[in-house]
Design an enzyme around this catalytic site. Structure first.
Site, short mmCIF file in Angstrom:
data_model
loop_
_atom_site.label_atom_id
_atom_site.label_comp_id
_atom_site.label_asym_id
_atom_site.label_seq_id
_atom_site.Cartn_x
_atom_site.Cartn_y
_atom_site.Cartn_z
N CYS A 1 9.45 -2.96 -57.83
CA CYS A 1 10.30 -4.12 -58.20
C CYS A 1 9.93 -4.64 -59.58
O CYS A 1 9.95 -5.86 -59.82
CB CYS A 1 10.19 -5.25 -57.18
SG CYS A 1 10.85 -4.81 -55.58
N GLN B 1 1.12 -12.54 -55.39
CA GLN B 1 0.08 -11.52 -55.39
C GLN B 1 -1.30 -12.14 -55.62
O GLN B 1 -2.31 -11.47 -55.49
CB GLN B 1 0.40 -10.49 -56.49
CG GLN B 1 0.00 -9.08 -56.19
CD GLN B 1 0.64 -8.48 -54.94
OE1 GLN B 1 -0.06 -8.22 -53.96
NE2 GLN B 1 1.94 -8.28 -54.95
N HIS C 1 7.57 -9.33 -61.37
CA HIS C 1 8.28 -8.78 -60.22
C HIS C 1 9.73 -9.26 -60.34
O HIS C 1 9.99 -10.34 -60.86
CB HIS C 1 7.64 -9.34 -58.95
CG HIS C 1 8.13 -8.76 -57.68
ND1 HIS C 1 9.32 -9.12 -57.10
CD2 HIS C 1 7.58 -7.84 -56.84
CE1 HIS C 1 9.48 -8.46 -55.97
NE2 HIS C 1 8.44 -7.67 -55.79
N ASP D 1 4.34 -17.70 -60.02
CA ASP D 1 4.59 -16.79 -58.90
C ASP D 1 3.21 -16.31 -58.42
O ASP D 1 2.60 -15.45 -59.06
CB ASP D 1 5.46 -15.63 -59.38
CG ASP D 1 5.53 -14.51 -58.34
OD1 ASP D 1 5.00 -14.70 -57.23
OD2 ASP D 1 6.11 -13.46 -58.67
N LYS E 1 1.72 -11.13 -47.39
CA LYS E 1 0.81 -10.36 -48.25
C LYS E 1 -0.63 -10.81 -48.06
O LYS E 1 -1.55 -10.25 -48.64
CB LYS E 1 1.20 -10.51 -49.72
CG LYS E 1 2.54 -9.87 -50.05
CD LYS E 1 2.82 -10.00 -51.52
CE LYS E 1 4.26 -9.69 -51.86
NZ LYS E 1 4.62 -8.27 -51.71
C1 PLP Z 1 4.15 -10.67 -57.87
C2 PLP Z 1 5.18 -10.75 -56.79
N1 PLP Z 1 6.09 -11.72 -56.82
C3 PLP Z 1 7.02 -11.86 -55.87
C4 PLP Z 1 7.09 -10.98 -54.82
C5 PLP Z 1 8.13 -11.17 -53.78
O1 PLP Z 1 7.54 -11.38 -52.56
P1 PLP Z 1 8.46 -11.54 -51.27
O2 PLP Z 1 9.23 -10.27 -51.15
O3 PLP Z 1 7.51 -11.76 -50.16
O4 PLP Z 1 9.34 -12.70 -51.54
C6 PLP Z 1 6.18 -9.92 -54.75
C7 PLP Z 1 6.27 -8.91 -53.68
O5 PLP Z 1 5.88 -7.79 -53.85
C8 PLP Z 1 5.20 -9.82 -55.75
O6 PLP Z 1 4.28 -8.86 -55.71
#
Ligand code: PLP
Length: 416
Positions: free
Chosen positions: A374, A212, A131, A209, A235
């Site tokens: 993204c 998800q 992402h 990260d 999420k």
């Molecule tokens: C794998 C992953 N990392 C990071 C993020 C970023 O999350 P946030 O926008 O809540 O910071 C997302 C959001 O879709 C994601 O799916």
């Protein structure tokens, strides 16, 4: 997803009764079929009630007050931190830093650790599956520090080629390996313990990260062997505006602050300021208080269901969705088989733009995401500008997947 044999079946009817959006009549006269939980999940009443209760009966600013309401507010907020600690199996709640979301948590590490520890000759490694939140901060900090920025490539099927890590190590001193646990575009569950072990064998830190992963799979920072791990509440049935960073205490202690201001200090003098203890050093300003309490309630809710049941439910839905979509002529599916993915399915339909597919589905009250999610580097690798993405969660039922399939067939009739 690894499915536990005999996992308790999830009682979707009971769960669905906790979500007010399902009481509403959506487009087409049916309840909303919300298949966009990977972007942000819906919230059960229990989470909203916990936040309302906190605002109505336990609200004040935390830590500083000496009166009863402030003590209650602090107990609620710190109680939430303890729930996060248990949720990720951290050794101590001092390692849990509340942030606005996963993005801020990753930026905190990239800035506060990266700016002071990276230099020319070092290698920062991410993957083509990231992402942007776990890609852009590292790319940017690598540029600022003169470190080399490299990516673990993907196979044509969208799988991480972990064998390539050794090759990347030849480009300098690996200092950071940062990857997702679960891919938001393809749903792939990655072998993060293996990646972490590789990073440590090469004296690099491993940043996970888990944005998800937190909604779908149990997280154990000690079993993963991570150095930092980030996720967002929104999420995983919690509110927006709060997330968490877990970091290894020894690393957090050595790091400079990220944001400065109130609350994060020990002593402020005209000529110098010293920093507070962990985790306060990284929590400048008033924290998202009720949101943290909401995150705690979301953790309670998920724990009561149990990740075995969540995993088994998502596996069933994902396998069903992949099977039904594969029956449609002209549908291209991306990502691994259902046993190695969370409830996320990305696909394209002939040459129909995903926005058109999503709009046709919306007419019938079916909400999916269309776009690059993204993940522009991944889209480039797949050779597409965008995909359709349907994502499932604890409140999703197979009839909603049938409605998805009907909508895709209608989009084909209209645009095909
Ligand atoms: C794998 C992953 N990392 C990071 C993020 C970023 O999350 P946030 O926008 O809540 O910071 C997302 C959001 O879709 C994601 O799916």
């Amino acid at each position: 997803m690894a499915v536990t044999a005999g996992a308790a079946k999830l009682d979707t009817q009971k769960i669905r009764a906790d979500f007010a959006y399902l009481e509403e009549e959506g487009n087409g006269g049916k309840p909303w079929a919300f298949l966009d939980s990977a972007a942000s999940s819906q919230k059960p009443r229990q989470v909203l009630d916990a936040m309302r209760e906190y605002y109505e009966h336990s609200y004040a600013n935390v830590h500083r007050g000496v009166y009863t309401l402030a003590e209650r507010a602090t107990a609620g907020f710190e109680g939430a931190r303890e729930k996060v600690r248990a949720f990720v199996n951290a050794e101590t709640a001092r390692e849990i830093v509340f942030t606005r979301q996963a993005t801020e948590a990753i930026n905190l590490v990239a800035y506060a650790w990266g700016l002071n520890n990276l230099r020319p000759g070092d290698v920062v490694i991410v993957t083509e599956l990231e992402h942007h939140s776990n890609f852009v901060p590292w790319q940017y900090i690598a540029k600022r520090t003169g470190a080399t920025f490299r990516m673990v490539p993907l196979t044509d099927d969208g799988e991480l080629q972990l064998d390539a890590l050794d090759e990347l190590a030849r480009d300098g001193n690996p200092k950071v390996v940062a990857t997702n646990f679960v891919s938001n575009s393809l749903g792939t569950i990655n072998d993060v313990a293996k990646i972490s072990a590789w990073a440590h064998d090469h004296d690099a830190i491993y940043v996970c990260d888990a944005a998800q992963a937190a909604p779908h799979v149990p997280i154990d920072v000690q079993a993963i062997g991570a150095d930092f791990l980030a996720f967002s509440a929104h999420k995983m049935l919690g509110p927006s505006g709060v997330g968490a960073l877990w970091g290894r205490k020894e690393l957090l202690e050595k790091m400079e602050p990220f944001n400065t201001g109130g609350h994060m200090i020990r002593r402020v003098r005209f000529d110098e300021t010293t920093w507070g203890e962990l985790p306060h050093k990284f929590e400048a300003g008033t924290a998202p208080l009720a949101e943290a309490v909401g995150l705690g309630a979301a953790i309670d809710y998920l724990m009561e269901i149990g990740f075995d049941a969540v995993g088994a439910h998502e596996h069933e839905l994902t396998a069903y969705a992949l099977e039904r979509l594969a029956e449609i002529d002209g549908v291209t599916l991306y990502g691994p088989p259902p046993d190695r993915r969370a409830g996320i399915v990305s696909f394209n339909v002939d040459d129909i733009h995903p926005h058109d597919v999503a709009q046709v589905l919306d007419i019938d009250g079916v909400a999916i995401r269309a776009g690059h999610h993204c993940c522009q580097p991944l889209m480039g690798k797949l050779g597409v500008a965008a995909t359709n993405r349907a994502s499932f969660y604890v409140y999703t039922v197979t009839e909603e997947i049938d409605r998805l399939v009907d909508g895709v067939l209608r989009a084909k009739q209209l645009f095909g």
